[in-house]
Motif scaffolding. Structure first.
Motif, short mmCIF file in Angstrom:
data_model
loop_
_atom_site.label_atom_id
_atom_site.label_comp_id
_atom_site.label_asym_id
_atom_site.label_seq_id
_atom_site.Cartn_x
_atom_site.Cartn_y
_atom_site.Cartn_z
N GLU A 1 -9.21 14.81 -3.71
CA GLU A 1 -8.29 13.85 -3.13
C GLU A 1 -7.51 13.09 -4.20
O GLU A 1 -6.49 12.46 -3.92
N ARG A 2 -7.94 13.15 -5.42
CA ARG A 2 -7.34 12.35 -6.50
C ARG A 2 -5.87 12.68 -6.73
O ARG A 2 -5.06 11.79 -6.95
N ALA A 3 -5.53 13.96 -6.68
CA ALA A 3 -4.14 14.36 -6.93
C ALA A 3 -3.19 13.79 -5.88
O ALA A 3 -2.03 13.48 -6.18
N SER A 4 -3.67 13.59 -4.66
CA SER A 4 -2.80 13.06 -3.61
C SER A 4 -2.50 11.57 -3.81
O SER A 4 -1.66 11.02 -3.12
N LEU A 5 -3.16 10.94 -4.75
CA LEU A 5 -2.94 9.52 -5.01
C LEU A 5 -2.09 9.27 -6.26
O LEU A 5 -1.90 8.14 -6.67
N THR A 6 -1.61 10.34 -6.85
CA THR A 6 -0.71 10.23 -8.00
C THR A 6 0.69 10.55 -7.48
O THR A 6 1.05 11.71 -7.35
N PHE A 7 1.45 9.53 -7.19
CA PHE A 7 2.76 9.70 -6.56
C PHE A 7 3.85 9.92 -7.59
O PHE A 7 3.92 9.22 -8.59
N GLU A 8 4.72 10.88 -7.30
CA GLU A 8 5.90 11.10 -8.11
C GLU A 8 7.06 10.25 -7.61
O GLU A 8 7.94 9.86 -8.37
N TRP A 9 7.06 9.98 -6.32
CA TRP A 9 8.10 9.20 -5.67
C TRP A 9 7.47 8.29 -4.63
O TRP A 9 6.49 8.65 -3.99
N LEU A 10 8.07 7.12 -4.45
CA LEU A 10 7.69 6.21 -3.38
C LEU A 10 8.93 5.96 -2.52
O LEU A 10 10.01 5.71 -3.05
N VAL A 11 8.76 6.03 -1.21
CA VAL A 11 9.85 5.78 -0.27
C VAL A 11 9.54 4.48 0.45
O VAL A 11 8.43 4.29 0.94
N LEU A 12 10.51 3.61 0.50
CA LEU A 12 10.37 2.34 1.22
C LEU A 12 11.43 2.31 2.31
O LEU A 12 12.62 2.44 2.03
N LEU A 13 10.99 2.20 3.55
CA LEU A 13 11.93 2.09 4.66
C LEU A 13 12.25 0.62 4.86
O LEU A 13 11.37 -0.23 4.78
N GLY B 1 8.18 21.45 -1.06
CA GLY B 1 8.88 20.61 -2.03
C GLY B 1 8.12 20.37 -3.31
O GLY B 1 8.69 20.16 -4.36
N GLY B 2 6.80 20.38 -3.23
CA GLY B 2 5.97 20.24 -4.42
C GLY B 2 5.79 18.82 -4.93
O GLY B 2 4.91 18.57 -5.73
N ALA B 3 6.62 17.88 -4.50
CA ALA B 3 6.50 16.50 -4.98
C ALA B 3 5.53 15.74 -4.10
O ALA B 3 5.51 15.91 -2.89
N ASN B 4 4.71 14.90 -4.71
CA ASN B 4 3.82 14.03 -3.94
C ASN B 4 4.56 12.73 -3.69
O ASN B 4 4.73 11.92 -4.57
N VAL B 5 5.02 12.56 -2.45
CA VAL B 5 5.81 11.40 -2.06
C VAL B 5 4.91 10.44 -1.29
O VAL B 5 4.20 10.84 -0.37
N GLY B 6 4.97 9.19 -1.67
CA GLY B 6 4.20 8.16 -0.98
C GLY B 6 5.11 7.28 -0.15
O GLY B 6 6.22 6.97 -0.56
N LEU B 7 4.63 6.90 1.01
CA LEU B 7 5.33 5.92 1.83
C LEU B 7 4.81 4.56 1.42
O LEU B 7 3.61 4.29 1.51
N LEU B 8 5.70 3.71 0.92
CA LEU B 8 5.32 2.37 0.50
C LEU B 8 5.34 1.45 1.71
O LEU B 8 6.36 1.31 2.38
N LEU B 9 4.19 0.89 2.01
CA LEU B 9 4.06 -0.07 3.10
C LEU B 9 4.00 -1.45 2.47
O LEU B 9 3.21 -1.68 1.55
N SER B 10 4.83 -2.34 2.95
CA SER B 10 4.91 -3.65 2.33
C SER B 10 5.27 -4.69 3.38
O SER B 10 6.15 -4.47 4.21
N GLU B 11 4.59 -5.80 3.32
CA GLU B 11 4.91 -6.91 4.21
C GLU B 11 4.47 -8.19 3.52
O GLU B 11 3.45 -8.22 2.85
N ARG B 12 5.27 -9.22 3.68
CA ARG B 12 4.89 -10.53 3.16
C ARG B 12 5.48 -11.59 4.07
O ARG B 12 6.48 -11.36 4.74
N SER C 1 0.86 -1.18 0.00
CA SER C 1 0.00 0.00 0.00
C SER C 1 0.89 1.23 0.00
O SER C 1 2.09 1.13 0.28
N ALA C 2 0.33 2.37 -0.31
CA ALA C 2 1.08 3.62 -0.30
C ALA C 2 0.24 4.70 0.38
O ALA C 2 -0.97 4.77 0.18
N VAL C 3 0.90 5.51 1.19
CA VAL C 3 0.26 6.60 1.92
C VAL C 3 0.94 7.90 1.52
O VAL C 3 2.18 7.99 1.52
N SER C 4 0.15 8.91 1.19
CA SER C 4 0.71 10.20 0.80
C SER C 4 1.26 10.93 2.02
O SER C 4 0.53 11.25 2.95
N LEU C 5 2.57 11.17 2.00
CA LEU C 5 3.20 11.89 3.12
C LEU C 5 2.80 13.35 3.13
O LEU C 5 2.69 13.95 4.20
#
Length: 142
Positions: free
Chosen positions: A99-111, A56-67, A14-18
């Motif tokens: 809310e639609r623009a916040s779901l178009t990510f330019e970058w995804l960050v994965l910790l 910053g102007g960029a829409n950055v998403g936090l990538l949440l991932s677990e398996r 999943s991704a969350v808009s920071l």
């Protein structure tokens, strides 16, 4: 996006808009962590600081991932493709429309948690230890 087989859940992406959730205390803390000294000073830290700045102007998403540990790694590319399709659908159909623009990510960050072998660190002249945060900068969204 969920990774399922025979009705059993094996993982998710999943991704969350920071930017959109910046006012949330947990997201604010995460943003400050990404700019902290836990990331070695250099180009990555500077790039993250610029992307995560309020202006910053960029829409950055936090990538949440677990398996699950035994989930075949061959499923990961399919899960990422499914996430991309899900984000595209959400960006096109989110309500309210603002809310639609916040779901178009330019970058995804994965910790990622990284554990360094103390013995290997001593041999290479490094201090070893554990911790740290890493990131990725892939274009996402559609």
């Amino acid at each position: 996006t969920m990774i399922k087989a025979d009705g059993a859940l094996f993982g998710f992406l999943s991704a969350v808009s920071l930017q959109r959730h910046r006012a949330d205390p947990s997201v604010g803390r995460l943003i400050s962590l990404l700019g902290s000294d836990r990331i070695e000073d250099g180009p990555l830290r500077q790039r993250l600081a610029g992307l995560l700045a309020p202006s910053g102007g960029a829409n950055v998403g936090l990538l949440l991932s677990e398996r699950m540990v035994n989930t075949p790694v061959q499923l990961v590319p399919h899960a990422v493709e499914s996430l991309h399709l899900d984000l595209g659908w959400a960006a096109a159909n989110a309500e309210p429309a603002a809310e639609r623009a916040s779901l178009t990510f330019e970058w995804l960050v994965l910790l990622a948690h990284v554990t360094l072998d103390a013995q290997a660190g001593a041999e290479s002249g490094g201090a070893g230890g554990s911790g740290g945060a890493g990131g990725s900068g892939g274009a996402g969204g559609s």
